[in-house]
Design an enzyme around this catalytic site. Structure first.
Site, PDB file in Angstrom:
ATOM      1  CE  LYS A 116      -3.232  -2.968   0.130  1.00 31.55           C
ATOM      2  NZ  LYS A 116      -3.608  -3.552  -1.175  1.00 31.55           N
ATOM      3  CD  GLU A 199      -5.053   5.800   4.229  1.00 40.03           C
ATOM      4  OE1 GLU A 199      -4.655   5.283   3.191  1.00 40.03           O
ATOM      5  OE2 GLU A 199      -6.186   5.588   4.707  1.00 40.03           O
ATOM      6  CG  HIS A 234     -13.126  -4.602   7.451  1.00 40.30           C
ATOM      7  ND1 HIS A 234     -13.381  -3.289   7.139  1.00 40.30           N
ATOM      8  CD2 HIS A 234     -12.534  -4.590   8.665  1.00 40.30           C
ATOM      9  CE1 HIS A 234     -12.939  -2.526   8.111  1.00 40.30           C
ATOM     10  NE2 HIS A 234     -12.425  -3.282   9.062  1.00 40.30           N
ATOM     11  NE  ARG A 291     -10.668  -9.670  -5.271  1.00 37.13           N
ATOM     12  CZ  ARG A 291     -10.377  -8.789  -4.340  1.00 37.13           C
ATOM     13  NH1 ARG A 291      -9.114  -8.442  -4.134  1.00 37.13           N
ATOM     14  NH2 ARG A 291     -11.320  -8.248  -3.602  1.00 37.13           N
TER      15      ARG A 291
HETATM   16  C1  MV4 Z   1     -10.286   3.984   6.203  1.00 36.04           C
HETATM   17  C2  MV4 Z   1     -11.452   4.473   6.819  1.00 36.04           C
HETATM   18  C3  MV4 Z   1     -11.441   5.779   7.236  1.00 36.04           C
HETATM   19  N1  MV4 Z   1     -10.349   6.543   7.052  1.00 36.04           N
HETATM   20  N2  MV4 Z   1      -9.221   4.781   6.049  1.00 36.04           N
HETATM   21  C4  MV4 Z   1     -11.625  -0.553   5.776  1.00 36.04           C
HETATM   22  C5  MV4 Z   1     -11.283  -1.520   4.698  1.00 36.04           C
HETATM   23  C6  MV4 Z   1     -10.080  -0.985   4.035  1.00 36.04           C
HETATM   24  N3  MV4 Z   1     -10.130  -1.189   2.617  1.00 36.04           N
HETATM   25  C7  MV4 Z   1     -10.049   0.433   4.394  1.00 36.04           C
HETATM   26  N4  MV4 Z   1     -11.031   0.657   5.413  1.00 36.04           N
HETATM   27  C8  MV4 Z   1     -11.236   1.894   5.909  1.00 36.04           C
HETATM   28  N5  MV4 Z   1     -10.198   2.733   5.749  1.00 36.04           N
HETATM   29  C9  MV4 Z   1      -9.261   6.029   6.477  1.00 36.04           C
HETATM   30  N6  MV4 Z   1      -8.199   6.793   6.323  1.00 36.04           N
HETATM   31  C10 MV4 Z   1     -12.533   3.614   6.976  1.00 36.04           C
HETATM   32  C11 MV4 Z   1     -12.420   2.304   6.541  1.00 36.04           C
HETATM   33  C12 MV4 Z   1     -13.565   1.469   6.785  1.00 36.04           C
HETATM   34  C13 MV4 Z   1     -14.330   0.977   5.746  1.00 36.04           C
HETATM   35  C14 MV4 Z   1     -14.011   1.217   4.423  1.00 36.04           C
HETATM   36  C15 MV4 Z   1     -14.777   0.717   3.404  1.00 36.04           C
HETATM   37  C16 MV4 Z   1     -15.892  -0.040   3.703  1.00 36.04           C
HETATM   38  C17 MV4 Z   1     -16.220  -0.317   5.004  1.00 36.04           C
HETATM   39  C18 MV4 Z   1     -15.455   0.168   6.031  1.00 36.04           C
HETATM   40  C19 MV4 Z   1     -15.806  -0.098   7.343  1.00 36.04           C
HETATM   41  C20 MV4 Z   1     -15.039   0.401   8.345  1.00 36.04           C
HETATM   42  C21 MV4 Z   1     -13.907   1.171   8.073  1.00 36.04           C
END
Ligand code: MV4
Length: 506
Positions: A116, A199, A234, A291
């Protein structure tokens, strides 16, 4: 074009790829672990070979063995599906070395996106907006300094993580030390790489992702967005396309960003750029999935593009043959992932024999499944047993079809998440399309459907929510003439009558 492809996967996605092969006149070779001898993907395939005992590490993840089977069977290419080896750069490299085409991007492209920190550097250089934060691997001292600079709340994330693995939210100063310590040790233990980045925490974001397709000739298009904000721990539960309230301008802007992301790494095949969308309409690149994804079918439903066939064509060295101007959105699609899990018992896995299996059908309904009546769901693999996709000319129509299809769907012998989906599909906030990633926690009690013992209050709350939704639908229908039909009698039907009759209506 290839004459024969090996599918290095199982379940619904293996069946999906086999179907694409057969439409293209390509023979399909299946592999199966000892418990999958009678699996649906084996029955659909033209040939099938055993690949080992049930643990994935001893079967579907055995790279050398799988390439060996492909060569022995005379398959010129391998489709990895999703999961297992799909995002393993070393597997793509091995295929290339052994003269078998890996249907997907090059190994180094997957590694670039899989790490990442590297992905963030690459995206920043390409002008793709990333979540504000760091783009280097940080020592603890550097991390502290950056957190000071960025300001709380922040997310500490593992560079080798992704999809929600290896991340920690830090809201208060006193949580910083432990956050760093835990994030680093978890990253080390899970990925063997303790690189971290920081982040800014995006509050109540929505998960919007863009599907891209690219060939080896520099052609790259996007197939618009999917909204995947309804997740539990997730794990996506329901997805829809297009996203709620995404304007044509925002769609075009996010599409351009996703195409820029793909072009920056000379992407080939089908890929998905995940973005966070905040309440102000700002979007930030999160990660790219290299993918085909579970939810690709809703994009197929609104665009008419067969994504798996496109993957196979470009892997065979053909041009994409579709320009951005050729694709448009028609209608609306929703996907419900049906899991072999008990929503009334903490979503615990529910393996066993599927004694009765009667999937829905009719207009606007697609079921992609890896099971059949009499099949066994084993505890060895992902518990998703089927994807139910409905399409409608409008969002309301796709919602109505989804409700109807969920009602038709009969699975006996194992518990499934169908009742949970029905509740979501009746929830006023879902019906309004005004939800974010907090939906299940904030409006579905974390996703736990309680019943017999002490769950009365919870049930009443859900029923009241359903009645509110029904009132709102009726009121809106009266005012706008856009009706969500079928809800006139359904709150009670869905939550009261049906449950009382113990499934007798089915
Ligand atoms: C985040 C976020 C808020 N701020 N990053 C969760 C899965 C991963 N792909 C990244 N995720 C998140 N990253 C920052 N800087 C909130 C989430 C997140 C989330 C993101 C997408 C779908 C569902 C989620 C559920 C909780 C937190």
């Amino acid at each position: 074009m290839f004459k024969k492809i090996l599918i290095a996967n199982r379940g619904e996605i293996a069946v999906r790829v086999i179907r694409a092969c057969h439409e293209m006149g390509i023979e399909a070779v299946a592999i199966y672990s000892d418990v999958d001898r009678d699996a649906l993907h084996v029955r659909y395939a033209d040939e099938a070979y055993p690949c080992g005992p049930p643990p994935a590490a001893e079967s579907y993840l055995r790279m050398e063995r799988i390439v060996e089977i492909a060569k022995r069977a005379g398959a010129e290419a391998i489709h990895p599906g999703y999961g297992f080896l799909a995002e393993n750069g070393d597997f793509a490299d091995l295929c290339e070395r052994e003269g078998v085409v890996f249907i997907g991007p090059a190994g180094d492209v997957m590694r670039k996106m899989g790490d990442k920190v590297t992905a963030r550097q690459t995206m920043e250089a390409a002008g793709v907006p990333i979540v504000p934060g760091t783009t280097e691997r940080l020592s603890d001292a550097e991390a502290r300094a950056w957190i000071e600079k960025i300001g709380l709340p922040v997310m500490i994330k593992a560079s080798a993580g992704g999809g929600g693995k290896g991340m920690r939210l830090v809201r208060r100063p006193e949580e910083i030390e432990q956050g760093l310590k835990r994030a680093r040790s978890e990253a080390k233990a899970s990925f063997g790489d303790d690189s971290l980045y920081i982040e800014k925490f995006v509050e109540q974001p929505r998960h919007i992702e863009i599907q891209v397709l690219a060939d080896g000739f520099g052609n790259c298009i996007h197939l618009f967005e999917r909204e995947c904000s309804i997740q539990r721990r997730h794990q996506k539960v329901i997805e829809e396309a297009p996203g709620n309230g995404i304007t044509p301008e925002l769609r075009a802007e996010m599409g351009r960003a996703a195409v820029a992301a793909a072009k920056a790494v000379h992407y080939r095949g089908a890929g998905t750029c995940e973005f966070l969308l905040d309440a102000e309409g700002n979007f930030y690149f999160l990660e790219m999935n290299t993918r085909v994804q579970v939810e690709h079918a809703i994009t197929e439903a609104i665009t008419g593009v067969d994504i798996v066939k496109a993957m196979i064509r470009v892997a065979a060295g053909e041009e994409l043959g579709i320009d951005q101007e050729d694709v448009s959105i028609s209608g609306h699609a929703i996907e419900a992932r049906i899991y072999a899990e008990d929503p009334e018992n903490k979503f615990l896995p529910s393996p066993g024999e599927i004694v009765v299996y009667r999937p829905p059908g009719g207009i606007g309904v697609r079921v992609d499944s890896g099971v059949y009546q009499g099949a066994r769901v084993t505890p060895h693999y992902d518990p998703m047993v089927a994807k139910l996709i409905t399409w409608g000319r409008t969002r309301s129509e796709s919602v109505e079809r989804m409700r109807r299809a969920l009602r038709e769907f009969v699975v006996k012998g194992i518990k499934t998440s169908i009742p949970f989906h029905e509740q979501v599909l009746h929830h006023p906030i879902f019906l309004e399309g005004r939800y974010d990633t907090g939906f299940i926690d904030e409006h579905m009690g974390g996703g736990v459907l309680r019943t017999a013992d002490g769950g009365q209050e919870h049930r009443v709350a859900l029923m009241l929510a359903a009645v509110a939704a029904w009132r709102r639908d009726k009121e809106r229908a009266r005012r706008a003439g856009s009706v969500v039909h079928g809800s006139g009698q359904s709150p009670w039907r869905a939550f009261g009558l049906r449950r009382q009759l113990g499934g007798g209506l089915r």
